[in-house]
Design a protein around this motif. Sequence first.
Motif, mmCIF file in Angstrom:
data_model
loop_
_atom_site.group_PDB
_atom_site.id
_atom_site.type_symbol
_atom_site.label_atom_id
_atom_site.label_comp_id
_atom_site.label_asym_id
_atom_site.label_seq_id
_atom_site.Cartn_x
_atom_site.Cartn_y
_atom_site.Cartn_z
ATOM 1 N N LEU A 155 6.634 6.611 7.996
ATOM 2 C CA LEU A 155 5.586 5.671 8.359
ATOM 3 C C LEU A 155 6.165 4.431 9.037
ATOM 4 C CD1 LEU A 155 3.259 5.900 5.218
ATOM 5 C CD2 LEU A 155 2.960 6.990 7.457
ATOM 6 N N ALA A 156 7.362 4.022 8.642
ATOM 7 C CA ALA A 156 8.011 2.878 9.296
ATOM 8 C C ALA A 156 8.297 3.193 10.760
ATOM 9 C CB ALA A 156 9.305 2.516 8.567
ATOM 10 N N TYR A 157 8.732 4.405 11.024
ATOM 11 C CA TYR A 157 8.998 4.808 12.406
ATOM 12 C C TYR A 157 7.716 4.815 13.233
ATOM 13 C CZ TYR A 157 9.685 8.054 16.294
ATOM 14 O OH TYR A 157 9.691 8.640 17.532
ATOM 15 N N LEU A 158 6.609 5.199 12.630
ATOM 16 C CA LEU A 158 5.340 5.307 13.342
ATOM 17 C C LEU A 158 4.560 4.000 13.373
ATOM 18 C CD1 LEU A 158 4.141 8.748 11.924
ATOM 19 C CD2 LEU A 158 5.062 8.306 14.206
ATOM 20 N N HIS B 208 0.802 -1.215 0.000
ATOM 21 C CA HIS B 208 0.000 0.000 0.000
ATOM 22 C C HIS B 208 0.839 1.270 0.000
ATOM 23 C CE1 HIS B 208 -3.507 -2.486 0.752
ATOM 24 N NE2 HIS B 208 -2.925 -2.997 1.825
ATOM 25 N N VAL B 209 2.115 1.164 0.359
ATOM 26 C CA VAL B 209 2.944 2.370 0.486
ATOM 27 C C VAL B 209 4.145 2.360 -0.455
ATOM 28 C CG1 VAL B 209 2.245 2.692 2.889
ATOM 29 C CG2 VAL B 209 4.323 1.409 2.379
ATOM 30 N N ARG B 210 4.288 1.317 -1.260
ATOM 31 C CA ARG B 210 5.477 1.217 -2.105
ATOM 32 C C ARG B 210 5.558 2.337 -3.136
ATOM 33 N NH1 ARG B 210 6.533 -3.571 -3.458
ATOM 34 N NH2 ARG B 210 4.893 -4.737 -2.377
ATOM 35 N N HIS B 211 4.431 2.966 -3.448
ATOM 36 C CA HIS B 211 4.423 4.055 -4.434
ATOM 37 C C HIS B 211 4.865 5.385 -3.837
ATOM 38 C CE1 HIS B 211 0.624 4.530 -2.308
ATOM 39 N NE2 HIS B 211 0.560 5.772 -2.769
ATOM 40 N N LEU B 212 5.003 5.446 -2.518
ATOM 41 C CA LEU B 212 5.341 6.706 -1.850
ATOM 42 C C LEU B 212 6.826 6.989 -1.924
ATOM 43 C CD1 LEU B 212 3.177 6.297 1.387
ATOM 44 C CD2 LEU B 212 2.613 7.629 -0.667
ATOM 45 N N PRO B 213 7.235 8.260 -1.853
ATOM 46 C CA PRO B 213 8.669 8.588 -1.794
ATOM 47 C C PRO B 213 9.312 7.988 -0.543
ATOM 48 C CG PRO B 213 7.332 10.547 -2.232
ATOM 49 C CD PRO B 213 6.383 9.458 -1.877
ATOM 50 N N ARG B 214 10.636 7.853 -0.588
ATOM 51 C CA ARG B 214 11.360 7.235 0.524
ATOM 52 C C ARG B 214 11.102 7.962 1.838
ATOM 53 N NH1 ARG B 214 15.770 3.899 1.040
ATOM 54 N NH2 ARG B 214 16.025 3.875 -1.222
ATOM 55 N N ARG B 215 11.044 9.292 1.814
ATOM 56 C CA ARG B 215 10.852 10.034 3.067
ATOM 57 C C ARG B 215 9.537 9.661 3.735
ATOM 58 N NH1 ARG B 215 10.012 13.603 -1.122
ATOM 59 N NH2 ARG B 215 7.968 14.670 -1.161
#
Length: 208
Positions: free
Chosen positions: A77-80, A65-72
Amino acid sequence: YGIGALAVGMPVWLAQLTSMLVFAGAAQLVIVQMLGAAAGALPIGLTAVLLNLRHLLYSASVAEHVRHLPRRWRVLLAYLLTDEAYAVAILRYARPAGPGPDLRHWYFLGCGLTLWGCWQLSTALGIAFGARIPPEWDIDFAVPLTFIALLTLLVKERAGQAAALVAALAVLALAALPYRLGLVLAIVLGLLAGAAVARRGEGGDERG
């Protein structure tokens, strides 16, 4: 967590900083308990790593669901990504995005930031007022209640049911192990069971 951290002699600044940087409630609570039991650095570190292995499953589930998002965005989101944030966000991702651009990552961000802020505030309140709470007020029940509530949301599929069942049986069977290693092993066994059931389901879908 704030109450427990002070009880084992952790400095106030370190207790709050840990919540800000680590932001892993279950791991923080277990680490505090192990510090209280005078466990060594190696068992504590190993327990923290193994306890957070479940986030690999969360990440794998959210990745599509998030692979299309920029790395930042993905780093933030990984931190949260916590148990609670995953439980809420994945239910939103299970619903269609609707017309227009997919903005569901903003919902994920809102969940994560809200939980992060609440965790920092609750840590600070625990540090500030924990010593004033009477010992007979056994508030430890709040932690398992939280995870039980989350569990009811996430065991609708067979993989989640298998993971929960195996982990529950394992934690009872291994309760006598020192340093709460039974909990760690139960987590690993539950993850393996859930992954095995998920793979079997995928294989069945492909054959179908």
